[in-house]
Write a protein that holds these residues in place. Sequence first.
Motif, PDB file in Angstrom:
ATOM      1  N   GLY A  64      10.684  31.226  19.391  1.00  0.00           N
ATOM      2  CA  GLY A  64      11.478  31.025  18.549  1.00  0.00           C
ATOM      3  C   GLY A  64      11.492  29.652  18.043  1.00  0.00           C
ATOM      4  O   GLY A  64      10.428  29.104  17.973  1.00  0.00           O
ATOM      5  N   GLU A  70      15.391  26.200  20.605  1.00  0.00           N
ATOM      6  CA  GLU A  70      15.288  27.281  21.150  1.00  0.00           C
ATOM      7  C   GLU A  70      14.094  27.202  22.319  1.00  0.00           C
ATOM      8  O   GLU A  70      13.094  26.582  22.352  1.00  0.00           O
ATOM      9  N   ILE A  73      13.063  34.069  23.193  1.00  0.00           N
ATOM     10  CA  ILE A  73      14.230  34.805  22.421  1.00  0.00           C
ATOM     11  C   ILE A  73      14.088  36.145  23.116  1.00  0.00           C
ATOM     12  O   ILE A  73      14.901  37.064  22.876  1.00  0.00           O
ATOM     13  N   GLY A 107      14.705  32.440  27.299  1.00  0.00           N
ATOM     14  CA  GLY A 107      15.704  31.774  26.373  1.00  0.00           C
ATOM     15  C   GLY A 107      16.976  31.216  26.943  1.00  0.00           C
ATOM     16  O   GLY A 107      17.252  31.532  28.185  1.00  0.00           O
ATOM     17  N   LYS A 110      23.322  32.827  24.517  1.00  0.00           N
ATOM     18  CA  LYS A 110      24.081  32.352  23.623  1.00  0.00           C
ATOM     19  C   LYS A 110      25.233  33.443  23.007  1.00  0.00           C
ATOM     20  O   LYS A 110      25.166  34.274  22.267  1.00  0.00           O
TER      21      LYS A 110
END
Length: 263
Positions: A64, A70, A73, A107, A110
């Motif tokens: 990312g 980041e 991902i 990651g 979120k």
Amino acid sequence: MPKFAANLTMLFNEVPFLERFAAAANVGFNAVEFLFPYPYKIAELSDRLQQNRLKLVLHNLPAGDWDAGERGIASLPDRVSEFQDGVGRAIEYAKALKVPQLNCLVGIRKGVDADKTRSTIVDNLRFAATALKLEGIKLLVEPCDSYDIPGFALNRPSEALDVIRATGSDNLFLQYDIYHMQRTEGELAATIKKNLPLIAHIQLADNPGRNEPGTGEINYPFLFEFLDSLGYGGYIGCEYKPHTATAEGLGWLKSIDRSSYAK
């Protein structure tokens, strides 16, 4: 003694990146690793490796927007297509540069619940492990501490091993970072011994500070001998922030008795 690889993302920061290959070779390293090859052309990386007789033992899948914070991902349900495209790009570089294994940073979570995050990680790792196996490349997954990377989706080896088992893949292994795991849970020797068959790569830095061995609380002379006694034959990536300049901080490496360990 396990073989050591210079992490060019962290070491030799006093020189431009493409000059770090020669810097690593000049202080005795015969292998290197770094986070990402993608900002550079394959030909220029290949030239630096060949000119300095270095082996590239590891780099990461695309993760990312690193500069925006980041850190992978693979845990993000809305980025699956991007992740799969990144696997293809990583394979292109790895095959050309003869890299035997690639690491996946999963990651930061979120706003997605834990079950969906886990299932996304499992599906993405299964996809990547299958694609890499066809090319003879191992896939690694790395847990990271939540102090350096708040919200990172995998913090402990047990969590990473859980998703490894869930993929059902025989081409997915653990990258064990001693620094991250000391901050997370300690029990370094016992955890390494218990999970050694699935540990394909190890990285190091001391704690606190993430500087070179000998600057903190971790007993690296003991760990090196312990790894040798276990028969660990992989590389250890030197992924630390030099306390001063890299060459000045290599006393820990020079102090190892090379008469009884293979480089």
